[in-house]
Write an enzyme that holds these catalytic residues in place. Structure first.
Site, PDB file in Angstrom:
ATOM      1  N   ALA A   1     -31.233 -67.140  42.155  1.00  0.00           N
ATOM      2  CA  ALA A   1     -31.130 -68.613  42.071  1.00  0.00           C
ATOM      3  C   ALA A   1     -32.501 -69.262  42.155  1.00  0.00           C
ATOM      4  CB  ALA A   1     -30.245 -69.145  43.194  1.00  0.00           C
TER       5      ALA A   1
ATOM      6  N   GLU B   1     -38.653 -76.979  31.449  1.00  0.00           N
ATOM      7  CA  GLU B   1     -37.367 -77.243  30.776  1.00  0.00           C
ATOM      8  C   GLU B   1     -36.500 -78.133  31.672  1.00  0.00           C
ATOM      9  OE1 GLU B   1     -38.754 -74.095  31.047  1.00  0.00           O
ATOM     10  OE2 GLU B   1     -39.544 -74.304  29.018  1.00  0.00           O
TER      11      GLU B   1
ATOM     12  N   GLY C   1     -40.013 -76.639  39.676  1.00  0.00           N
ATOM     13  CA  GLY C   1     -39.032 -77.004  38.651  1.00  0.00           C
ATOM     14  C   GLY C   1     -39.668 -76.692  37.301  1.00  0.00           C
ATOM     15  N   THR C   2     -39.020 -75.848  36.506  1.00  0.00           N
ATOM     16  CA  THR C   2     -39.637 -75.455  35.224  1.00  0.00           C
ATOM     17  C   THR C   2     -39.752 -76.681  34.312  1.00  0.00           C
ATOM     18  OG1 THR C   2     -37.544 -74.975  34.113  1.00  0.00           O
ATOM     19  CG2 THR C   2     -38.556 -73.158  35.361  1.00  0.00           C
TER      20      THR C   2
ATOM     21  N   ALA D   1     -38.610 -71.893  51.694  1.00  0.00           N
ATOM     22  CA  ALA D   1     -37.936 -70.827  50.939  1.00  0.00           C
ATOM     23  C   ALA D   1     -36.637 -71.337  50.352  1.00  0.00           C
ATOM     24  CB  ALA D   1     -37.690 -69.627  51.850  1.00  0.00           C
TER      25      ALA D   1
ATOM     26  N   GLU E   1     -43.684 -84.253  45.042  1.00  0.00           N
ATOM     27  CA  GLU E   1     -43.967 -82.818  44.903  1.00  0.00           C
ATOM     28  C   GLU E   1     -44.363 -82.485  43.460  1.00  0.00           C
ATOM     29  OE1 GLU E   1     -40.750 -81.958  48.420  1.00  0.00           O
ATOM     30  OE2 GLU E   1     -40.515 -80.809  46.580  1.00  0.00           O
TER      31      GLU E   1
ATOM     32  N   GLU F   1     -34.200 -67.711  45.283  1.00  0.00           N
ATOM     33  CA  GLU F   1     -33.661 -66.382  45.599  1.00  0.00           C
ATOM     34  C   GLU F   1     -33.710 -65.536  44.333  1.00  0.00           C
ATOM     35  OE1 GLU F   1     -29.745 -66.920  47.234  1.00  0.00           O
ATOM     36  OE2 GLU F   1     -30.557 -68.042  48.960  1.00  0.00           O
TER      37      GLU F   1
ATOM     38  N   THR G   1     -44.423 -69.130  48.322  1.00  0.00           N
ATOM     39  CA  THR G   1     -45.837 -69.428  48.546  1.00  0.00           C
ATOM     40  C   THR G   1     -46.118 -69.455  50.048  1.00  0.00           C
ATOM     41  OG1 THR G   1     -45.872 -70.743  46.538  1.00  0.00           O
ATOM     42  CG2 THR G   1     -47.661 -71.146  48.112  1.00  0.00           C
TER      43      THR G   1
HETATM   44  C1  LIG Z   1     -46.363 -68.356  42.031  1.00  0.00           C
HETATM   45  C2  LIG Z   1     -45.030 -68.933  42.375  1.00  0.00           C
HETATM   46  C3  LIG Z   1     -44.891 -69.627  43.563  1.00  0.00           C
HETATM   47  C4  LIG Z   1     -43.641 -70.134  43.926  1.00  0.00           C
HETATM   48  N1  LIG Z   1     -43.496 -70.738  45.146  1.00  0.00           N
HETATM   49  C5  LIG Z   1     -42.247 -71.047  45.579  1.00  0.00           C
HETATM   50  C6  LIG Z   1     -42.024 -71.497  46.925  1.00  0.00           C
HETATM   51  O1  LIG Z   1     -42.968 -71.684  47.714  1.00  0.00           O
HETATM   52  N2  LIG Z   1     -40.756 -71.726  47.329  1.00  0.00           N
HETATM   53  C7  LIG Z   1     -39.684 -71.544  46.498  1.00  0.00           C
HETATM   54  O2  LIG Z   1     -38.564 -71.743  46.947  1.00  0.00           O
HETATM   55  N3  LIG Z   1     -39.851 -71.123  45.217  1.00  0.00           N
HETATM   56  C8  LIG Z   1     -41.101 -70.864  44.752  1.00  0.00           C
HETATM   57  N4  LIG Z   1     -41.281 -70.414  43.457  1.00  0.00           N
HETATM   58  C9  LIG Z   1     -40.118 -70.248  42.597  1.00  0.00           C
HETATM   59  C10 LIG Z   1     -40.064 -71.228  41.435  1.00  0.00           C
HETATM   60  O3  LIG Z   1     -39.772 -72.517  41.892  1.00  0.00           O
HETATM   61  C11 LIG Z   1     -39.009 -70.683  40.436  1.00  0.00           C
HETATM   62  O4  LIG Z   1     -39.567 -69.526  39.863  1.00  0.00           O
HETATM   63  C12 LIG Z   1     -38.634 -71.693  39.377  1.00  0.00           C
HETATM   64  O5  LIG Z   1     -37.921 -72.760  39.955  1.00  0.00           O
HETATM   65  C13 LIG Z   1     -37.786 -71.057  38.266  1.00  0.00           C
HETATM   66  O6  LIG Z   1     -36.731 -70.328  38.792  1.00  0.00           O
HETATM   67  P1  LIG Z   1     -36.481 -68.823  38.272  1.00  0.00           P
HETATM   68  O7  LIG Z   1     -37.766 -68.088  38.411  1.00  0.00           O
HETATM   69  O8  LIG Z   1     -35.301 -68.273  38.979  1.00  0.00           O
HETATM   70  O9  LIG Z   1     -36.184 -68.965  36.739  1.00  0.00           O
HETATM   71  P2  LIG Z   1     -34.754 -69.282  36.073  1.00  0.00           P
HETATM   72  O10 LIG Z   1     -34.135 -70.420  36.771  1.00  0.00           O
HETATM   73  O11 LIG Z   1     -33.991 -68.017  35.965  1.00  0.00           O
HETATM   74  O12 LIG Z   1     -35.206 -69.755  34.632  1.00  0.00           O
HETATM   75  C14 LIG Z   1     -35.499 -68.846  33.555  1.00  0.00           C
HETATM   76  C15 LIG Z   1     -35.692 -69.670  32.296  1.00  0.00           C
HETATM   77  O13 LIG Z   1     -34.488 -70.372  31.988  1.00  0.00           O
HETATM   78  C16 LIG Z   1     -34.753 -71.743  31.859  1.00  0.00           C
HETATM   79  N5  LIG Z   1     -33.613 -72.544  32.338  1.00  0.00           N
HETATM   80  C17 LIG Z   1     -32.939 -72.433  33.503  1.00  0.00           C
HETATM   81  N6  LIG Z   1     -32.019 -73.395  33.601  1.00  0.00           N
HETATM   82  C18 LIG Z   1     -32.122 -74.149  32.490  1.00  0.00           C
HETATM   83  C19 LIG Z   1     -31.437 -75.302  31.999  1.00  0.00           C
HETATM   84  N7  LIG Z   1     -30.475 -75.907  32.701  1.00  0.00           N
HETATM   85  N8  LIG Z   1     -31.796 -75.797  30.795  1.00  0.00           N
HETATM   86  C20 LIG Z   1     -32.770 -75.213  30.071  1.00  0.00           C
HETATM   87  N9  LIG Z   1     -33.452 -74.120  30.477  1.00  0.00           N
HETATM   88  C21 LIG Z   1     -33.132 -73.597  31.672  1.00  0.00           C
HETATM   89  C22 LIG Z   1     -35.978 -71.989  32.716  1.00  0.00           C
HETATM   90  O14 LIG Z   1     -36.632 -73.182  32.352  1.00  0.00           O
HETATM   91  C23 LIG Z   1     -36.769 -70.736  32.441  1.00  0.00           C
HETATM   92  O15 LIG Z   1     -37.486 -70.895  31.242  1.00  0.00           O
HETATM   93  C24 LIG Z   1     -42.542 -69.957  43.062  1.00  0.00           C
HETATM   94  C25 LIG Z   1     -42.706 -69.279  41.847  1.00  0.00           C
HETATM   95  C26 LIG Z   1     -43.919 -68.754  41.506  1.00  0.00           C
HETATM   96  C27 LIG Z   1     -44.035 -67.998  40.220  1.00  0.00           C
END
Ligand SMILES: Cc1cc2nc3c(=O)[nH]c(=O)nc-3n(C[C@H](O)[C@H](O)[C@H](O)COP(=O)(O)OP(=O)(O)OC[C@H]3O[C@@H](n4cnc5c(N)ncnc54)[C@H](O)[C@@H]3O)c2cc1C
Length: 378
Positions: free
Chosen positions: A131, A368, A365-366, A125, A243, A128, A159
């Site tokens: 975050a 982006e 990690g998205t 986890a 990962e 948040e 997950t």
């Molecule tokens: C099905 C699923 C399973 C998951 N499993 C886990 C898990 O097991 N454990 C866990 O901890 N998390 C988990 N996640 C969370 C996932 O890692 C996050 O959703 C992801 O890292 C993006 O964070 P956020 O959703 O807060 O989006 P945000 O960080 O708010 O991003 C929103 C948008 O802004 C863009 N953005 C943000 N910062 C920048 C930057 N510096 N430059 C350019 N663009 C930027 C992003 O690319 C995105 O397009 C899971 C998510 C999903 C949907």
């Protein structure tokens, strides 16, 4: 087509047994699990019984001490089966290795055998509500109180979160110290104050439980700290290349399976007196997809070789994650189009894979953030 060269005969034999495992124990139940929003405990226990969980973990802790190619076969066969429900990869290849690499002897003995047998399901986890990409913004606090720490905060999108028995929680022990104030804790389900929230309703990965987690004055002994105080960020950074490559491995195996199925479909469906595959548009579309999938395969296998040599660079893994997940979405979209209306029906694998593929560009990690990492290496 270019032959794969990374697997030995033993690996190929193992692949057959993993394929049988998915055919017998996972595929027949998956539609029900999609309705349930989670897989059954029996599936985890069966995987454990067959030695398919935590394979790289040494035998003394209940694993198989296997090389990473066995883990990769497990992931590829799960992708091939189109059964995205079981969160085996996260459990075996992320959670368990954290405990192996950063845990105390006591933590390893206590948790690894149970994770390997499927008796315990693991989660991690980090994210948040406020975050995700910016992990430095984590607000969950762990405050020392004698021999214990008190954890307060909430996590989301976790997950295995709904089913987990053990979760690695990313906390701040010193919010003023930036990355150096981040500390990991092991928290067991059932610890007072630790509550699981909703099992989230998602666009895809319907059979996979993804949950919110709440920590309200959760007391854990200091011995539950993982990797040392202030070392959380360091631990999180170490295995990132592996990962991210896992996502690329899943993406590539999924594309291959969906494309194979689509080729068969176009050979068996006819319109205007011809099989679909006889239309030049279908042939060109399939040729384009085949080319992209082949390029992805060669690149990912090369990344696997680099990984096995301990030389996979962060930027290269980021390229693999970003590029294959983009291509996966495009390839599946074209395959769906070739299915016509049937491609939109949930009972067709291509429809489910279309929904499942979308998140590959977001989690781990998205994309982006991946581009940001690649750009930093220029
Ligand atoms: C099905 C699923 C399973 C998951 N499993 C886990 C898990 O097991 N454990 C866990 O901890 N998390 C988990 N996640 C969370 C996932 O890692 C996050 O959703 C992801 O890292 C993006 O964070 P956020 O959703 O807060 O989006 P945000 O960080 O708010 O991003 C929103 C948008 O802004 C863009 N953005 C943000 N910062 C920048 C930057 N510096 N430059 C350019 N663009 C930027 C992003 O690319 C995105 O397009 C899971 C998510 C999903 C949907």
């Amino acid at each position: 087509m270019i032959e794969r060269s990374i697997f030995s005969e033993e690996h190929n034999i193992f692949r057959e047994s993993v394929r049988r495992f998915y055919e017998e124990h996972i595929i027949p139940h998956h539609a029900q699990w999609e309705k349930d929003g989670q897989v059954s405990r029996n599936a985890w226990k069966e995987a454990g019984k067959q030695g398919l969980l935590c394979m790289p973990i040494p035998e003394e802790y209940g694993g198989a001490g296997a090389d990473k190619l066995y883990s990769i076969i497990m992931m590829e066969e799960q992708a091939r089966a189109g059964t995205t429900g079981p969160g085996f990869g996260l459990h075996s290849e992320i959670v368990a290795p954290y405990i192996l690499n950063y845990g105390t002897e006591e933590q390893k003995k206590k948790y690894l055998p149970k994770l390997a047998s499927g008796e315990m399901i693991g989660a991690i986890a980090m994210t948040e509500p406020g975050a995700g990409s910016d992990l430095q913004g984590v607000k969950t606090r762990a405050v020392k109180d004698g021999n214990e720490y008190i954890i307060n905060g909430s996590k989301t999108f976790i997950t295995n979160g709904f089913m987990c028995d053990l979760v690695i929680v990313v906390t701040k022990t010193d919010p003023s110290a930036g990355a150096k104030g981040t500390t990991l804790f092991l928290v067991e389900a059932g610890t007072p104050g630790f509550e699981k929230g909703r099992n989230l309703d998602k666009l895809g990965l319907k059979a996979q439980d993804t949950a919110e987690l709440f920590f309200d004055d959760v007391r854990v002994p200091a011995s539950n700290m993982l990797g040392g105080e202030g070392k959380g960020f360091f631990c999180l950074m170490q295995e990132l290349a592996w990962e991210r490559l896992q996502i690329a491995i899943g993406a590539t195996a999924t594309m291959e399976a969906v494309l194979d199925e689509t080729i068969e479909y176009t050979k068996n469906r006819s319109a205007f007196g011809k099989d679909l595959i006889e239309f030049q548009n279908s042939r060109f579309k399939l040729a384009e997809q085949k080319t992209q999938v082949q390029i992805a395969r060669v690149f990912v296998d090369k990344c696997i070789e680099e990984l096995l040599k301990g030389q996979l660079e962060v930027a290269t893994a980021a390229m693999a994650k970003y590029w294959t997940s983009e291509i996966e979405n495009r390839v599946i979209d074209e395959c769906l189009q070739l299915h016509g209306g049937y491609g939109f029906m949930w009972e067709y694998r291509v429809a489910r894979s279309y929904a499942d593929a979308r998140v590959q560009r977001i989690y781990g990690g998205t994309n982006e953030i991946m581009k940001e990492l690649i750009a930093r290496s220029l």
